[in-house]
Design a protein around this motif. Structure first.
Motif, mmCIF file in Angstrom:
data_model
loop_
_atom_site.group_PDB
_atom_site.id
_atom_site.type_symbol
_atom_site.label_atom_id
_atom_site.label_comp_id
_atom_site.label_asym_id
_atom_site.label_seq_id
_atom_site.Cartn_x
_atom_site.Cartn_y
_atom_site.Cartn_z
ATOM 1 N N ARG A 1 44.234 37.145 32.172
ATOM 2 C CA ARG A 1 44.180 35.689 32.411
ATOM 3 C C ARG A 1 42.829 35.329 33.022
ATOM 4 N N ILE A 2 41.836 35.212 32.150
ATOM 5 C CA ILE A 2 40.469 34.956 32.576
ATOM 6 C C ILE A 2 40.043 33.601 32.005
ATOM 7 N N PRO A 3 39.555 32.696 32.841
ATOM 8 C CA PRO A 3 39.304 31.316 32.391
ATOM 9 C C PRO A 3 38.190 31.231 31.360
ATOM 10 N N THR A 4 38.286 30.237 30.516
ATOM 11 C CA THR A 4 37.283 30.019 29.477
ATOM 12 C C THR A 4 36.349 28.853 29.785
ATOM 13 N N LYS A 5 36.706 28.070 30.769
ATOM 14 C CA LYS A 5 35.808 26.989 31.211
ATOM 15 C C LYS A 5 35.320 27.375 32.592
#
Length: 779
Positions: A443-447
């Motif tokens: 669960r690694i953010p893309t923004k």
């Protein structure tokens, strides 16, 4: 990502341009460069504008050709790159142009490209036999038109920080490679769906979705096929594979943006394809011998302290169940404070002393961590002050309440942040912790904004590589090469270098056992050498029969861990027979360590997975192409877990006579079998013309594998030769053994003249004590 609409049309809202003509061809000493146009060029006026492709085919190594397709090359160079071992100075065997074609041969693999206006045609062949290639409408540039994009974004919102952003791209590059009739496709990382991927859409996007969905913790943009080649799409971005789905005789792979880079990897067989693939992406490290033994966990949400932990270990010893590794799950740290690398002193008043006491009992020790820092952790303020966390676009720290309140995520692109996190791991090593469970990382953010300016969308999948590498290198530095072991959940390309990986959150039921195996076989088809899973299932509590069947399956996997969520997984919590079953299979695995560790050394050296699907060893046996309820454990043992309440194991055997090392029964190959098994049985079958080595196991998986060993010759046929090796626990070769049968006589020869051990013939009472390096057995 489906763009076609049947044979003739494309999806509404998308404009597609195809490579049609190799308009201009240039060659170098190791590459072919094509300027490909999207229409046939008949006169100079037709060269004014229009989509064109710059395509470079480079011979990287024997049987390996890199393909780089570019529309516009002026994009930002801020994307993380997989760490690839690209040889320097390789020159292919041949590059030449003739008869309207240009070709390049590297090893046994030849690339051939048609020139001129007579259509687009690219083929990859081995020794003259075509394997795959592209033709009409294969190489494509796709652009979403503005009206479609505006309409889509108007009705679709994306508030999930971890999913692919809806507005990320509106251009795509696509390649399509043909499939033969009956050709089967495998791999793509850990996929719990049907093992043969034909007919599926496979998205390369790491997610925390459990084992019961199409999502995966370990997405690898690499596949292999029964035609004996593999394809690696060289990007950490979201790759969409349509596997014989949008076009049923092709694999389509699509990447967002303006460039597409992939490797075609050939080989004599599927094992050699994986040797070549791991030459490129890295070989699995060799886990310590101790880690192949039984692991016991505190489980996840259970209540435990030192007294509870000691009672589990005492209980296993009292029941004569050899235990090698003890794992402390999340709550070794105080709740709400994960990760802080600090023991909960209310439950564990003196951690160093406790760890020393446990180590004195011969146990390896493992602690759970993840790369998320709760706001309540003492590390949060330090990380925020020093800029050690992933940030939002406005410069603030990215935080979420999903998993831990207010948690931040360590930014491993910042060298100082990586050192800071590594220091926490090193502190555990100094206390006596010998292995680390690296949970999460999906669960690694893309923004988001990274320290080194890396593209956050590409970092979503790539993040796990930096996370696991950081932790693994601490263990390797502290304990030495061959002594480092992770228990990792997430992965990407190259993650196989940091073993071991386990299958994630599965349910306590037979169907989940089967989906776990499918995921493991897909992962091991993608370059990963070792695999484990939660014996008994993670979610809920298994019935005693499921638990006992899973114990057999788990101990006949490369790594074996008892772990769960809400209940302890000690066998006496199920029934007394569970203790007997666990004891039996743990001791069987211990006795097999001379064989198993030799196979692990081979996996480390070659990249051929230790636990692998039948198709990898028997590709030309059509039945083996579809098998996903059995597997090879090393070169010589076939394992068929029981997935049914009635105790029936269904399995297929290739040609020859197979010997069950548990029951002593012999089975004819070339057909399917259905065998009803007691809980003390599971088909573990030695293949024809093999040698399986057993050791004088007592209760420690690290022991002298040669002293008191038995080399068991299994169904050696007249005129055939079988071989085996034995290594010590430091991976030094200590003995090779060779057996050759002529008529009724088996001649045995070893590399040692001063070692004494037993050589037996499976299914008979024939055996000799070998002395002087040579001997004979008369049948």
């Amino acid at each position: 990502m489906k763009f076609s609409d049947g044979l003739w049309l494309n999806q509404r809202g998308f404009d597609v341009s195809y490579a049609v003509q190799a308009y201009d061809v240039t060659t170098t000493k190791n590459s072919i460069k094509i300027f490909a146009t999207s229409s046939a060029i008949w006169n100079r006026a037709m060269t004014l504008g229009g989509v064109a492709f710059e395509i470079t085919y480079t011979a990287v190594a024997p049987d390996m050709i890199r393909v780089h397709i570019c529309h516009h090359k002026g994009g930002l160079q801020n994307k993380p790159q997989f760490e690839l071992n690209l040889p320097e100075g390789y020159v292919p065997d041949d590059i030449h142009e003739e008869d309207g074609f240009v070709s390049m041969t590297a090893g046994h693999t030849t690339l051939k490209i048609k020139k001129g206006t007579d259509g687009w045609d690219v083929s990859f062949s081995r020794d003259g036999k075509r394997l795959t290639g592209g033709g009409w409408r294969s190489t494509s540039y796709i652009q979403e038109n503005k009206f479609h994009r505006d309409a889509r974004l108007a009705v679709q919102t994306d508030d999930d920080f971890f999913n692919y952003p809806q507005d990320a791209h509106n251009t795509f590059m696509r390649e399509q490679l043909t499939l033969d009739v009956g050709e089967c496709v495998y791999g793509f990382g850990e996929k719990f769906t049907t093992f043969v991927k034909n007919g599926q859409n496979v998205e390369n996007w790491n997610s925390d979705g459990g084992t019961c969905s199409e999502q995966s913790y370990k997405c690898i943009p690499f596949y292999i096929t029964s035609n004996k080649y593999g394809v690696l799409v060289n990007t950490a971005d979201k790759v969409s594979f349509e596997v014989a789905s949008d076009t049923i005789n092709k694999v389509s792979f699509t990447v967002p943006g303006e460039e597409l880079d992939y490797f075609f990897i050939g080989g004599e067989n599927l094992q050699e394809v994986l040797v070549n693939y791991t030459n490129l992406t890295g070989k699995p490290a060799l886990p310590p011998a101790k880690t192949f033994g039984l692991w016991l966990s505190t489980s996840f949400t259970t209540t435990y302290d030192e007294e509870t932990v000691t009672s589990f270990i005492d209980g296993m010893a009292e029941r004569d169940i050899p235990l090698q590794m003890f794992h402390f799950d999340c709550f070794w740290m105080k709740e709400y404070e994960w990760t802080n690398f600090e023991w909960d002193l209310d439950q564990f008043p003196d951690p160093p002393a406790m760890l020393k006491r446990l180590a004195s009992r011969g146990l390896g020790l493992c602690c759970w961590i993840n790369p998320y820092i709760s706001q309540k952790s003492k590390l949060f303020d330090i990380g925020m002050e020093k800029g050690y966390f992933i940030k939002n676009p406005d410069g603030s720290v990215f935080q979420t309440d999903l998993w831990q309140p207010g948690m931040a995520i360590v930014d491993f692109t910042n060298p100082e942040a990586a050192k800071w996190f590594a220091a926490g791991v090193r502190k555990l090593c100094e206390m006596g912790v010998t292995a680390i469970k690296t949970d999460f990382g999906e669960r690694i953010p893309t923004k988001a904004v990274y320290y080194n300016g890396a593209d956050p969308i590409h970092m979503h999948n790539y993040y796990t590589y930096l996370y696991n590498k950081t932790v693994f290198e601490v263990l390797e530095e502290y304990y030495g090469k061959g002594q480092a072991c992770l228990f990792a959940r997430s992965a990407t390309v190259g993650g196989q270098k940091f073993p071991v990986h386990w299958g994630g959150d599965c349910s306590a039921e037979y169907t989940s056992m089967a989906e776990t195996l499918r995921g493991g076989l897909s992962l091991c088809s993608s370059g990963f050498g070792f695999f484990s899973h939660d014996i008994g299932g993670f979610e809920a509590t298994a019935s005693p029969d499921v638990y006992k069947r899973w114990c057999a399956f788990g101990l006949m996997s490369t790594h074996s861990r008892l772990h769960g969520s809400t209940s302890y997984r000690v066998p006496w919590n199920f029934d007394e027979e569970s203790c007997d079953v666990l004891r039996f299979f743990t001791k069987l695995k211990g006795k097999l360590m001379p064989y198993l560790f030799a196979q692990a050394v081979k996996t480390h050296a070659t990249g051929i997975p230790m636990m692998r699907p039948m198709v990898m060893d028997y590709t030309d046996d059509i039945a083996c192409r579809y098998l996903d309820q059995q597997y090879m454990l090393g070169d010589s043992l076939l394992c068929a877990p029981v997935f049914r309440e009635d105790g029936v194991a269904n399995f297929y055997l290739p040609e020859g006579k197979w010997y069950d090392i548990i029951t002593g029964k012999t089975y004819e190959g070339g057909k399917y079998h259905a065998v009803t098994c007691t809980f003390m049985e599971m088909p573990v079958l030695a293949k024809p013309n093999s040698i399986v080595t057993f050791g004088a196991f007592e209760n420690q998986f690290e022991y002298d594998y040669l002293e008191g060993a038995d080399a068991m010759i299994c169904n050696l046929e007249d005129g055939k030769t079988a071989e085996a090796s034995i290594y010590d626990t430091k991976a030094n070769l200590v003995l090779t053994i060779q057996a050759t049968r002529k008529g009724n006589v088996i001649s045995v020869e070893t590399s040692s003249t001063d070692k004494t051990f037993t050589v037996s013939v499976a299914g008979t009472d024939k055996k000799i004590t070998l002395q002087g390096g040579k001997g004979e057995i008369v049948l």
